[in-house]
Write a protein that holds these residues in place. Structure first.
Motif, mmCIF file in Angstrom:
data_model
loop_
_atom_site.group_PDB
_atom_site.id
_atom_site.type_symbol
_atom_site.label_atom_id
_atom_site.label_comp_id
_atom_site.label_asym_id
_atom_site.label_seq_id
_atom_site.Cartn_x
_atom_site.Cartn_y
_atom_site.Cartn_z
ATOM 1 N N UNK A 164 2.828 7.079 -6.717
ATOM 2 C CA UNK A 164 2.028 7.951 -7.227
ATOM 3 C C UNK A 164 2.480 9.409 -6.847
ATOM 4 N N UNK A 165 2.840 9.477 -5.564
ATOM 5 C CA UNK A 165 3.434 10.834 -5.056
ATOM 6 C C UNK A 165 4.548 11.099 -5.894
ATOM 7 N N UNK A 190 0.696 -1.255 -0.051
ATOM 8 C CA UNK A 190 0.167 -0.038 0.043
ATOM 9 C C UNK A 190 0.883 1.204 -0.132
ATOM 10 N N UNK A 191 1.842 1.170 0.789
ATOM 11 C CA UNK A 191 2.613 2.288 1.025
ATOM 12 C C UNK A 191 3.344 2.596 -0.392
ATOM 13 N N UNK A 201 6.284 8.252 8.630
ATOM 14 C CA UNK A 201 5.108 8.103 7.559
ATOM 15 C C UNK A 201 3.680 8.798 8.618
ATOM 16 N N UNK A 202 2.811 8.875 7.941
ATOM 17 C CA UNK A 202 2.454 9.026 6.343
ATOM 18 C C UNK A 202 3.484 10.036 5.878
ATOM 19 N N UNK A 203 3.938 9.765 4.744
ATOM 20 C CA UNK A 203 4.798 10.812 4.035
ATOM 21 C C UNK A 203 3.862 11.550 3.083
ATOM 22 N N UNK A 204 4.282 12.706 3.232
ATOM 23 C CA UNK A 204 3.364 13.795 2.540
ATOM 24 C C UNK A 204 4.162 14.183 1.443
ATOM 25 N N UNK A 205 3.276 14.811 0.435
ATOM 26 C CA UNK A 205 3.649 15.387 -0.910
ATOM 27 C C UNK A 205 4.804 16.582 -0.642
ATOM 28 N N UNK A 206 4.573 17.243 0.241
ATOM 29 C CA UNK A 206 5.592 18.169 0.350
ATOM 30 C C UNK A 206 6.876 17.872 0.748
ATOM 31 N N UNK A 229 2.542 1.887 -3.239
ATOM 32 C CA UNK A 229 1.615 2.349 -4.188
ATOM 33 C C UNK A 229 1.404 3.961 -4.078
ATOM 34 N N UNK A 230 1.274 4.105 -3.069
ATOM 35 C CA UNK A 230 1.006 5.619 -2.497
ATOM 36 C C UNK A 230 2.282 6.450 -2.941
ATOM 37 N N UNK A 266 3.921 12.039 -9.340
ATOM 38 C CA UNK A 266 3.286 13.491 -9.410
ATOM 39 C C UNK A 266 4.569 14.681 -9.440
ATOM 40 N N UNK A 286 6.891 4.608 10.282
ATOM 41 C CA UNK A 286 6.020 5.372 11.118
ATOM 42 C C UNK A 286 6.419 5.484 12.427
#
Lengths: 642, 151
Positions: A32-33, A25-26, A116-121, A28-29, A36, A95
């Motif tokens: 995607x990030x 899951x991680x 975690x959760x790692x943010x886009x910023x 995948x997220x 982006x 985490x």
């Protein structure tokens, strides 16, 4: 990282990132990030796969993002391996936000540690680590390449100037260093922009030998031939070979054979061996006594040697896992017996705290190839790695400082030593940390430095030496306060003379402080002797004590004399040099020259020193210097005193 | 079909999830990542999550059943599960995972078991709700993906 394949105009788009996490899951997220962010992403759920991918082609990826807790391999282990083998920046994720775990990450060399959760910023900024590392590597190479060869470079901070007495142009150096230091200090911002400015102009790329694995994009402007950059690994290989053969029997040809490094020539090895031998000689007092001393000592031994080497050693030391406290203790004991004075101990005392700092600290930046040091562990730490010299010092100093505080190592020697030698111990203070005080992966360096420091003294036969080294170091790191403490310690007014002209880092206000220490006659005498014998001041980066008798502190001739973790070692060494400074006024003159470092605010180890030295006194000189603007050698305590 | 109504229902379900603490900020991040390039991103990730977490939970179940009281192992499993939860923003589950780990630290096996039951419940509830939510969204048509609500 080979920037060539990343469209410069689009940077950081196109950055190639490898993500390792057992959680799909991680993955995948994150994928995607990262997509982006316009990075190129490869994911794998197993550390083993990741390693295989990395080994397949070292230049494929620019950065690795790895989870800490993975079933097949500990994330920290992966981190170390990647750092060692591929020297890529690695960012850890978890985490788990516990400070000790995060610290562990940093010590193992992580550039950053994301919760975690790692943010886009956060992901948007990861490219900074790549750039930072690259630049700091460039700087390191520049310095390194200079050190081993006769300097045919016009880069002023050529380490190879060991034999060139900086007396010639102390001002120039000081100015340069000062400039560098100030820029560094000014650029204390996380991205180290300040440091980059200066480093950029000095950054003439060194062509690395193929074993380095990475070719800098800059072209060597002054070097005429490819230089061997003695990376941590390479040096470690060298040390292993030497140990295997036995230092007596270690001849370049055999070493070369054992190392089995393609592209390395006998001449390279010979030159390196020569330096190594000098280093060992300095430590000979200690090492001979304790054959059991761990290799790390041998490795780091070079820290005392010119900065570049020192740095390397330091890194090696770091990489190898630090100098064990016991070793230091041994050294200390050794020194004690040898000198008959307490001096040596002091050094060690200082060293110890440093050791505790934990070698793994990632002082990578400063050390060549050391993955460890690259760390900007937390965004908060933000030490600009590129800043090899100062930042590391800062970090290191900080770390050391912190360590000291935690450990309450009373270096007693420093503070409490009534004897001149005691003052010498100021060593720890030597860690000059730029005011910015950022933590760098310094960790190891601290230890290494200390270790080297201690080692140094014995050779000189007096705590003085060691002391000096300490002094040197401390001055750097110690904040003004420490200086005062230093003062208190010592008999007073010893001129803080930097030995033999070694480049005393301007920042070494502490040294001045130390000088007070050294008032002790023995020190002075020693210094005097040394001074006499020391014909040259090595200008190594930070206060390295180069000289045979006394390791003069030659601050790294490299540009920032201070910088780098290597600097630290240098510092330590410089500490020694400093002691020289402590010597009497007579010596004073001698030393002045070498003030190589003048760092703005470099000499404020006060905090640091305080802990160690525990002397309440204030160094008069220091106060002058105090602001950390040691641009003026005079102020540096050479005036005598503190 | 009344798309508007369906969408409204979906929105309200979603809001409820946030209000009741089932989901947190991280879920917004996921939604933000969804775009034309990956129009079903959120649903895909959520699906992945439930599949993976079900597997993990089965392992934990097994470990607890064996009554071996290997707290280290349980802790490791739970750490993984917790990491997964944080990545999609499954807030309640995450909290319960933390409680479970504390029981592990205290070596309180009953506490662990109770806690684990709660986790299973939360897991199941969340799954149901999210499944309904996505179904509504699908029915409501591709007109609008999950949008970030005004917080």
């Amino acid at each position: 990282m080979d920037r060539a394949d990343v469209d410069e105009g689009q940077f950081p788009a196109g950055l190639r990132v490898l993500v390792v996490d057992d959680d799909v899951t991680v993955l995948r997220v994150l994928k995607t990030m990262l997509l982006q962010c316009r990075y190129e992403v490869t994911t794998c759920s197993q550390a083993a796969t990741a390693l295989a991918l990395l080994r397949e082609s070292k230049d494929t990826y620019h950065l690795v993002l790895s989870d800490v807790h993975m079933p097949d391999m500990d994330g920290f282990k992966l981190l170390e391996l990647v750092g060692l083998e591929m020297d890529l920046p690695v960012i850890m994720m978890s985490a788990d936000a516990r400070t000790n775990i995060v610290m562990k990450g940093i010590k193992h060399g992580a550039c950053d540690y994301l919760i975690k959760p790692v943010r886009m910023e956060e992901l948007k900024n990861i490219w900074q680590h790549v750039v930072r590392k690259k630049w700091s590597d460039n700087n390191r190479d520049l310095e390194n390449s200079g050190s081993f060869e006769e300097s045919d470079r016009n880069i002023p901070n050529n380490n190879a100037n060991i034999n060139n007495n900086t007396n010639n142009n102390p001002n120039k150096r000081v100015a340069e260093d000062a400039e560098y230091a100030s820029s560094v200090n000014d650029g204390g911002a996380p991205d180290g922009s300040g440091g980059w400015k200066s480093s950029q102009k000095k950054k003439r790329c060194t062509v690395k030998e193929e074993e380095e694995g990475e070719t800098e994009s800059a072209d060597p402007s002054s070097s005429k031939k490819p230089r061997v950059v003695w990376s941590v690994e390479l040096h470690q290989q060298f040390v292993n070979a030497v140990n295997q053969l036995g230092i007596e029997k270690a001849v370049p040809k055999r070493i070369l054979e054992l190392m089995n490094v393609p592209g390395l020539t006998r001449e390279n090895v010979a030159s390196h061996l020569q330096k190594f031998r000098l280093y060992l000689k300095r430590l000979s007092g200690v090492t001979q006594h304790h054959p059991g001393l761990p290799n790390p000592f041998c490795g780091p031994v070079s820290t005392n040697i010119k900065t570049p080497l020192g740095r390397l050693d330091f890194e090696t030391l770091v990489a190898s896992g630090h100098i064990p406290p016991q070793a230091l203790a041994v050294l200390e004991e050794e020194l004690l017996t040898q000198n008959g004075t307490k001096q040596p101990i002091r050094e060690i005392a200082f060293g110890q705290p440093l050791v505790k700092c934990g070698p793994p600290t990632s002082l990578t930046r400063q050390f060549p190839q050391s993955n460890l040091s690259n760390i900007t562990i937390n965004p908060s730490l933000d030490m600009p790695p590129s800043f090899s010299n100062w930042p590391s010092n800062n970090d290191l100093a900080q770390i050391m400082h912190q360590q000291q505080q935690q450990q309450q190592q009373v270096v007693g020697s420093v503070g409490t030593v009534p004897q001149p030698s005691a003052s010498l111990n100021v060593q720890p203070s030597c860690l000059v940390i730029p005011s910015s005080q950022q933590m760098n992966n310094f960790q190891v360096s601290d230890n290494a430095i200390l270790a080297s420091q201690s080692q140094q003294s014995p050779s000189q036969g007096s705590g003085f030496q060691t002391g000096s080294s300490t002094l040197v170091q401390s001055p750097m790191m110690l904040p003004s306060q420490s200086l005062s403490s230093l003062q208190g310690m010592g008999p007073a007014n010893q001129n803080f003379q930097i030995n033999q002209g070694s480049s005393i880092i301007a920042s070494q206000p502490s040294i001045s402080g130390n000088s007070s220490y050294t008032s002790a006659g023995s020190v002075v005498d020693y210094n005097n002797n040394l001074i006499a014998t020391q014909p040259k001041n090595l200008r190594f980066g930070v206060g390295q004590i180069v000289d045979e008798g006394l390791k003069t502190m030659t601050s790294a001739s490299n540009n920032n004399s201070f910088s780098m973790p290597g600097m630290m070692s240098g510092m330590i060494n410089s500490g020694v040099a400093v002691t020289g400074a402590l010597m009497s006024d007579n010596n004073r003159q001698v030393r002045r020259n070498n003030l190589g470092f003048v760092g703005k605010g470099t000499c404020l180890p006060s905090r640091f020193a305080m802990d160690e030295i525990e002397s309440p006194t204030n160094l008069p000189n220091f106060s002058q210097i105090g602001g950390g603007d040691l641009v003026n050698p005079e102020n540096f305590g050479l005036d005598g005193q503190i | 079909m009344d798309y508007v109504h369906l969408r409204r229902q979906a929105a309200s379900l979603r809001k409820g999830l946030f209000d009741q603490g089932y989901l947190d900020e991280q879920f917004y991040q996921l939604e933000d990542l969804q775009d034309d390039a990956s129009p079903n991103f959120v649903e895909e990730v959520v699906t992945l999550f439930f599949r993976d977490s079900a597997r993990l939970m089965a392992n934990i179940d097994q470990a607890l059943d064996k009554c071996v009281k290997d707290f280290n192992k349980l802790d490791v499993y739970m750490q993984q599960l917790k990491g997964s939860c944080t990545s999609i923003g499954a807030s309640r589950m995450k909290t319960e995972c933390t409680a479970f780990r504390e029981c592990c630290r205290d070596e309180n096996i009953e506490g662990c078991m109770r806690s684990f039951q709660k986790i299973k419940r939360e897991h199941s509830v969340l799954r149901q709700k999210l499944e309904s939510y996505f179904q509504l969204l699908r029915q409501a048509g591709p007109v609008e993906c999950a949008t970030r609500p005004n917080k």
